[in-house]
Design a protein around this motif. Structure first.
Motif, mmCIF file in Angstrom:
data_model
loop_
_atom_site.group_PDB
_atom_site.id
_atom_site.type_symbol
_atom_site.label_atom_id
_atom_site.label_comp_id
_atom_site.label_asym_id
_atom_site.label_seq_id
_atom_site.Cartn_x
_atom_site.Cartn_y
_atom_site.Cartn_z
ATOM 1 N N GLY A 15 -78.165 36.806 15.579
ATOM 2 C CA GLY A 15 -78.047 38.253 15.420
ATOM 3 C C GLY A 15 -76.613 38.733 15.268
ATOM 4 O O GLY A 15 -76.336 39.663 14.508
ATOM 5 N N GLY A 16 -75.697 38.084 15.980
ATOM 6 C CA GLY A 16 -74.298 38.472 15.892
ATOM 7 C C GLY A 16 -73.694 38.228 14.522
ATOM 8 O O GLY A 16 -72.737 38.905 14.122
ATOM 9 N N LEU B 2 -82.247 44.292 11.883
ATOM 10 C CA LEU B 2 -82.242 42.826 11.802
ATOM 11 C C LEU B 2 -83.475 42.272 11.074
ATOM 12 O O LEU B 2 -83.565 41.055 10.843
ATOM 13 N N ARG C 123 -79.772 42.689 19.433
ATOM 14 C CA ARG C 123 -79.001 41.747 18.626
ATOM 15 C C ARG C 123 -78.910 40.391 19.310
ATOM 16 O O ARG C 123 -79.008 39.347 18.660
ATOM 17 N N ARG D 25 -75.461 38.535 11.755
ATOM 18 C CA ARG D 25 -76.162 39.408 10.813
ATOM 19 C C ARG D 25 -75.801 40.881 10.981
ATOM 20 O O ARG D 25 -75.881 41.662 10.021
ATOM 21 N N VAL D 26 -75.435 41.284 12.191
ATOM 22 C CA VAL D 26 -75.057 42.675 12.457
ATOM 23 C C VAL D 26 -73.758 42.665 13.249
ATOM 24 O O VAL D 26 -73.734 42.198 14.398
ATOM 25 N N LEU E 203 -73.225 48.012 14.546
ATOM 26 C CA LEU E 203 -73.930 48.347 15.778
ATOM 27 C C LEU E 203 -73.459 49.693 16.328
ATOM 28 O O LEU E 203 -74.266 50.494 16.809
ATOM 29 N N ALA F 118 -82.565 48.640 16.323
ATOM 30 C CA ALA F 118 -81.751 47.455 16.044
ATOM 31 C C ALA F 118 -82.598 46.330 15.467
ATOM 32 O O ALA F 118 -82.151 45.607 14.557
ATOM 33 N N ASP G 149 -70.114 44.380 15.012
ATOM 34 C CA ASP G 149 -69.908 45.439 16.001
ATOM 35 C C ASP G 149 -69.787 46.813 15.354
ATOM 36 O O ASP G 149 -70.231 47.815 15.922
#
Length: 292
Positions: A118-119, A76, A112, A121-122, A127, A72, A124
């Motif tokens: 982080g939320g 990121l 994340r 940029r990636v 993920l 992860a 659910d």
């Protein structure tokens, strides 16, 4: 600031995949949780592990939790200089209750959350795709991440899942000895009779209805001809318990790759084999989630 200041904690549920006929596609989150806390440090990688598997799991970069976090972080494009990981494990390892999926789900969610923004940029979906790649199939990681009852499949190269809210009483019977997933999968044939495939497909469809609108159909809906009987030689006592429960009208299956037995009922104390653990659970509406 690239990383958040202070620790982040995630709570992630045990899961049961297959549920009888839903081989590699159906999964369910259970009210049984591991808890993991991660904190960025100046350097190095340290672990504080208690509970299930604490005497067996590695405490270095090979730990599945760290490998999931590292993947992860790669996504990121951020890597901390050091990490301290605190694992409070309650989900049994090697028993068909999704312990590896829980570690992966915890790892990707924690990584994340540790990255500022982080939320954004990636998302659910991304993920979930990463977690599926790490696990190899989506049936356990889907409910581990999203909770509830999930139907998962591969669309081209992408993992997809549909989550449904269901309520059900669940009892798990956990034997004292594990059966590695690789062993259980190795017992499966390369092909099955068309009649068995057709039968199981119909039962998988019925299981979705039974768990959502027609619980009286669960005994029929949990029948399977694709995998459980083939795996019986690796877990004869589990398979015997499944058959005994079903004869009495209790919907029972092998949980995931086994050897845990899952039954859709409570009040089954008398059925617990000597030396086995029994736990009464419900379907968890929550998957892996950050705690305050």
């Amino acid at each position: 600031m690239t990383f958040v200041d202070g620790p982040v904690t995630v709570r992630v549920p045990a899961t049961s995949a297959n549920l009888g006929p839903g081989f590699d596609s159906l999964g369910m989150a259970l009210t049984w949780f591991d808890e993991v806390t991660a904190e960025v440090t100046g350097s190095g990688l340290t672990f504080d592990i208690t509970g299930e598997g604490s005497d067996e799991v590695p405490r270095d970069e090979t730990h599945l939790l760290y490998r999931a976090m590292s993947a992860a972080f790669d996504l990121l494009s951020e890597h901390p200089d050091g990490l301290h990981l605190t694992c409070r494990n309650t989900i049994p390892h090697g028993r068909g209750l999704g312990s590896s999926a829980a570690a992966i789900a915890a790892g990707v969610v924690l990584a994340r959350a540790l990255v500022v923004g982080g939320g954004d940029r990636v998302d659910d979906t991304t993920l979930f795709g990463l977690a599926t790649d790490l696990e190899g199939h989506p049936d356990n990681v889907a409910p581990a991440l999203r909770g509830g009852f999930t139907i998962s499949w591969i669309e081209g190269a992408a993992a997809e899942t549909l989550r449904l809210d269901v309520e059900a009483d669940v009892t798990v019977f956990v034997p004292p000895e594990p059966v590695p997933t690789s062993v259980a999968r190795g017992l499966l044939p390369d092909s099955v009779p068309h009649g068995d495939a057709s039968f199981t497909a119909g039962r998988a469809a019925l299981l979705v209805a039974a768990l959502t609108t027609a619980p009286e159909r669960l005994i029929s809906a949990t029948e399977d001809r694709l995998h459980q009987s083939y795996r019986s030689e690796a877990m004869p006592d589990s398979y015997k318990l499944v058959r005994r429960l079903r004869v009495e009208g209790v919907p029972a299956v092998i949980s995931g790759a086994g050897p845990t037995v899952l039954a859709f009922a409570h009040g089954l104390e008398a059925w617990t084999p000597a030396g086995w653990a029994r736990r009464e659970l419900r379907v968890s509406p929550e998957g892996a989630h950050l705690t305050v």
